[in-house]
Write a protein that holds these residues in place. Structure first.
Motif, PDB file in Angstrom:
ATOM      1  N   MET A   1       0.871  -1.149  -0.166  1.00 26.01           N
ATOM      2  CA  MET A   1      -0.032  -0.001  -0.012  1.00 26.01           C
ATOM      3  C   MET A   1       0.856   1.155   0.005  1.00 26.01           C
ATOM      4  O   MET A   1       1.763   1.458   1.043  1.00 26.01           O
ATOM      5  CB  MET A   1      -0.743   0.017   1.165  1.00 26.01           C
ATOM      6  CG  MET A   1      -2.013   1.047   1.275  1.00 26.01           C
ATOM      7  SD  MET A   1      -2.877   0.988   2.745  1.00 26.01           S
ATOM      8  CE  MET A   1      -4.002  -0.632   2.337  1.00 26.01           C
ATOM      9  N   THR A   2       0.846   2.202  -0.922  1.00 20.04           N
ATOM     10  CA  THR A   2       1.447   3.308  -1.102  1.00 20.04           C
ATOM     11  C   THR A   2       0.994   4.431  -0.132  1.00 20.04           C
ATOM     12  O   THR A   2      -0.053   4.311   0.332  1.00 20.04           O
ATOM     13  CB  THR A   2       1.482   3.873  -2.424  1.00 20.04           C
ATOM     14  OG1 THR A   2       0.295   4.246  -2.834  1.00 20.04           O
ATOM     15  CG2 THR A   2       2.050   2.676  -3.489  1.00 20.04           C
ATOM     16  N   ALA A   7      -4.759   4.171   4.210  1.00 15.48           N
ATOM     17  CA  ALA A   7      -5.959   4.574   5.198  1.00 15.48           C
ATOM     18  C   ALA A   7      -5.633   5.397   6.417  1.00 15.48           C
ATOM     19  O   ALA A   7      -4.670   5.445   6.707  1.00 15.48           O
ATOM     20  CB  ALA A   7      -6.425   3.167   5.579  1.00 15.48           C
ATOM     21  N   PRO A   8      -6.495   6.188   6.564  1.00 14.78           N
ATOM     22  CA  PRO A   8      -6.162   7.342   7.462  1.00 14.78           C
ATOM     23  C   PRO A   8      -5.914   6.486   8.897  1.00 14.78           C
ATOM     24  O   PRO A   8      -6.372   5.456   9.137  1.00 14.78           O
ATOM     25  CB  PRO A   8      -7.463   8.084   7.694  1.00 14.78           C
ATOM     26  CG  PRO A   8      -8.116   7.772   6.442  1.00 14.78           C
ATOM     27  CD  PRO A   8      -7.673   6.536   5.707  1.00 14.78           C
ATOM     28  N   LEU A   9      -5.003   7.028   9.589  1.00 17.82           N
ATOM     29  CA  LEU A   9      -4.683   6.677  10.996  1.00 17.82           C
ATOM     30  C   LEU A   9      -5.823   6.605  11.877  1.00 17.82           C
ATOM     31  O   LEU A   9      -6.545   7.466  12.035  1.00 17.82           O
ATOM     32  CB  LEU A   9      -3.603   7.381  11.477  1.00 17.82           C
ATOM     33  CG  LEU A   9      -2.176   7.186  10.930  1.00 17.82           C
ATOM     34  CD1 LEU A   9      -0.978   7.966  11.532  1.00 17.82           C
ATOM     35  CD2 LEU A   9      -1.739   5.868  10.502  1.00 17.82           C
ATOM     36  N   ASP A  10      -5.920   5.758  12.973  1.00 11.61           N
ATOM     37  CA  ASP A  10      -6.918   5.733  14.027  1.00 11.61           C
ATOM     38  C   ASP A  10      -6.405   7.091  14.979  1.00 11.61           C
ATOM     39  O   ASP A  10      -5.452   7.426  14.713  1.00 11.61           O
ATOM     40  CB  ASP A  10      -7.215   4.657  14.687  1.00 11.61           C
ATOM     41  CG  ASP A  10      -5.906   3.887  15.403  1.00 11.61           C
ATOM     42  OD1 ASP A  10      -5.288   4.734  16.109  1.00 11.61           O
ATOM     43  OD2 ASP A  10      -5.509   2.656  15.174  1.00 11.61           O
ATOM     44  N   ASP A  11      -7.432   7.307  15.621  1.00 10.16           N
ATOM     45  CA  ASP A  11      -7.059   8.217  16.474  1.00 10.16           C
ATOM     46  C   ASP A  11      -5.924   8.352  17.350  1.00 10.16           C
ATOM     47  O   ASP A  11      -5.139   9.308  17.582  1.00 10.16           O
ATOM     48  CB  ASP A  11      -8.342   8.931  17.387  1.00 10.16           C
ATOM     49  CG  ASP A  11      -9.671   9.417  16.708  1.00 10.16           C
ATOM     50  OD1 ASP A  11      -9.443   9.686  15.397  1.00 10.16           O
ATOM     51  OD2 ASP A  11     -10.565   9.405  17.336  1.00 10.16           O
ATOM     52  N   ASP A  12      -5.752   7.186  18.021  1.00 11.49           N
ATOM     53  CA  ASP A  12      -4.704   6.953  18.897  1.00 11.49           C
ATOM     54  C   ASP A  12      -3.324   7.119  18.323  1.00 11.49           C
ATOM     55  O   ASP A  12      -2.325   7.706  18.674  1.00 11.49           O
ATOM     56  CB  ASP A  12      -4.731   5.766  19.711  1.00 11.49           C
ATOM     57  CG  ASP A  12      -5.855   5.757  20.757  1.00 11.49           C
ATOM     58  OD1 ASP A  12      -6.269   6.576  21.046  1.00 11.49           O
ATOM     59  OD2 ASP A  12      -6.330   4.562  21.356  1.00 11.49           O
ATOM     60  N   ALA A  13      -3.261   6.683  17.076  1.00 11.56           N
ATOM     61  CA  ALA A  13      -1.958   6.468  16.309  1.00 11.56           C
ATOM     62  C   ALA A  13      -1.625   8.052  15.739  1.00 11.56           C
ATOM     63  O   ALA A  13      -0.761   8.209  15.611  1.00 11.56           O
ATOM     64  CB  ALA A  13      -2.029   5.387  15.070  1.00 11.56           C
ATOM     65  N   LEU A  14      -2.858   8.694  15.173  1.00  8.71           N
ATOM     66  CA  LEU A  14      -2.617   9.789  14.906  1.00  8.71           C
ATOM     67  C   LEU A  14      -2.056  10.795  16.044  1.00  8.71           C
ATOM     68  O   LEU A  14      -1.275  11.634  15.858  1.00  8.71           O
ATOM     69  CB  LEU A  14      -3.881  10.500  14.341  1.00  8.71           C
ATOM     70  CG  LEU A  14      -3.699  12.190  13.696  1.00  8.71           C
ATOM     71  CD1 LEU A  14      -2.730  12.269  12.638  1.00  8.71           C
ATOM     72  CD2 LEU A  14      -5.020  12.574  13.141  1.00  8.71           C
ATOM     73  N   GLU A 196      -1.840  14.761   4.903  1.00  7.04           N
ATOM     74  CA  GLU A 196      -3.482  15.211   5.216  1.00  7.04           C
ATOM     75  C   GLU A 196      -4.243  14.337   4.917  1.00  7.04           C
ATOM     76  O   GLU A 196      -5.241  14.044   5.741  1.00  7.04           O
ATOM     77  CB  GLU A 196      -3.516  16.642   4.378  1.00  7.04           C
ATOM     78  CG  GLU A 196      -2.837  17.497   5.051  1.00  7.04           C
ATOM     79  CD  GLU A 196      -3.333  19.026   4.581  1.00  7.04           C
ATOM     80  OE1 GLU A 196      -4.528  19.033   3.895  1.00  7.04           O
ATOM     81  OE2 GLU A 196      -2.497  20.034   4.244  1.00  7.04           O
ATOM     82  N   ASP A 197      -4.255  13.359   3.809  1.00  2.00           N
ATOM     83  CA  ASP A 197      -5.138  12.106   3.330  1.00  2.00           C
ATOM     84  C   ASP A 197      -5.076  10.981   4.411  1.00  2.00           C
ATOM     85  O   ASP A 197      -5.914  10.259   4.328  1.00  2.00           O
ATOM     86  CB  ASP A 197      -5.086  11.930   1.866  1.00  2.00           C
ATOM     87  CG  ASP A 197      -3.663  11.299   1.548  1.00  2.00           C
ATOM     88  OD1 ASP A 197      -2.810  11.237   2.619  1.00  2.00           O
ATOM     89  OD2 ASP A 197      -3.561  10.930   0.643  1.00  2.00           O
ATOM     90  N   GLN A 198      -4.053  10.997   5.290  1.00  2.00           N
ATOM     91  CA  GLN A 198      -4.127   9.942   6.283  1.00  2.00           C
ATOM     92  C   GLN A 198      -4.605  10.696   7.833  1.00  2.00           C
ATOM     93  O   GLN A 198      -4.524   9.568   8.568  1.00  2.00           O
ATOM     94  CB  GLN A 198      -2.794   9.319   6.068  1.00  2.00           C
ATOM     95  CG  GLN A 198      -2.485   8.787   4.854  1.00  2.00           C
ATOM     96  CD  GLN A 198      -1.044   7.959   4.970  1.00  2.00           C
ATOM     97  OE1 GLN A 198      -0.319   7.631   5.936  1.00  2.00           O
ATOM     98  NE2 GLN A 198      -0.291   8.127   3.990  1.00  2.00           N
ATOM     99  N   ARG A 199      -5.065  11.478   7.774  1.00  2.00           N
ATOM    100  CA  ARG A 199      -5.289  12.219   9.237  1.00  2.00           C
ATOM    101  C   ARG A 199      -6.905  11.896   9.298  1.00  2.00           C
ATOM    102  O   ARG A 199      -7.786  11.826   8.558  1.00  2.00           O
ATOM    103  CB  ARG A 199      -5.027  13.619   9.326  1.00  2.00           C
ATOM    104  CG  ARG A 199      -3.447  13.991   9.008  1.00  2.00           C
ATOM    105  CD  ARG A 199      -3.268  15.219   9.058  1.00  2.00           C
ATOM    106  NE  ARG A 199      -1.865  15.512   8.664  1.00  2.00           N
ATOM    107  CZ  ARG A 199      -1.329  16.862   8.448  1.00  2.00           C
ATOM    108  NH1 ARG A 199      -1.963  17.829   8.764  1.00  2.00           N
ATOM    109  NH2 ARG A 199      -0.149  16.809   8.054  1.00  2.00           N
TER     110      ARG A 199
END
Length: 199
Positions: A1-2, A7-14, A196-199
């Motif tokens: 996956m590039t 996919a956006p990160l989950d809240d804890d990871a972000l 930005e597209d993974q937040r």
């Protein structure tokens, strides 16, 4: 996956990534380049509180800002000297962020904290008046994510006493960054690790 299709990160990871990126920026740029001679002590003493607003809604940011301002005002300065509130999911546009600062000033007044606390702005696209977007001097206020720095007036007063020619700090920073250049700033690697597209 590039990276482009991740996919956006989950809240804890972000939240963890935003705090880690901000700490890296603080250590390498703000302290490492001595852009603020007063930043090292609270960082070394663990007196910097890192908060992240994960909501995409400005109203939620205002509510969290209110909570953080009250918490800082109530905290023992020996435990919490200052707060950095990062906003990875909104305020990507600097002009919108700049307009939002009017609301922060109004909130300080509404909370009766004017004269006790201040809010200083940092942003990935920060631009001073009468500068071009790519002027390297703008990097003095460029953080990985839109960031509100909550600080105590008493701390500012002490800093001014220790370094009364505060404008010399700004002028020195500009000269320092011009010598470093865009390539040198990029080499510090103090940008966001999360697109930005993974937040």
């Amino acid at each position: 996956m590039t990276a482009a299709t991740a996919a956006p990160l989950d809240d804890d990871a972000l939240r963890a990534a935003v705090i880690a990126d901000t700490q890296r920026w603080l250590e390498r740029a703000v302290i490492g380049l001595n852009l603020c001679p007063f930043a090292k002590a609270p960082a070394v003493k663990g007196q910097v509180h890192y908060a992240v607003c994960l909501s995409p809604e400005p109203e939620a940011l205002l509510l969290q800002l209110q909570d953080e301002l009250n918490a800082l005002a109530d905290a023992d300065p020996e435990e919490r000297e200052t707060t950095l509130l990062m906003v990875p999911r909104q305020m990507a546009d600097f002009l919108a962020f700049n307009d939002f600062l009017d609301a922060t000033d109004a909130m300080l007044e509404d909370l009766g904290l004017e004269g006790e606390l201040q809010v200083a702005p940092f942003h990935p696209h920060f631009q001073f008046d009468r500068t071009e977007p790519d002027d390297i001097g703008n990097a003095t206020n460029r953080s990985p994510y839109p960031t509100l720095h909550l600080l105590r007036e008493e701390s500012i007063d002490r800093a001014v006493e220790a370094f009364p020619e505060a404008e010399e700090i700004f002028e020195g920073n500009i000269a320092k960054l011009e010598k470093l250049g865009a390539a040198g700033w990029a080499a510090l690697d103090v940008g966001p690790s999360v697109p930005e597209d993974q937040r």
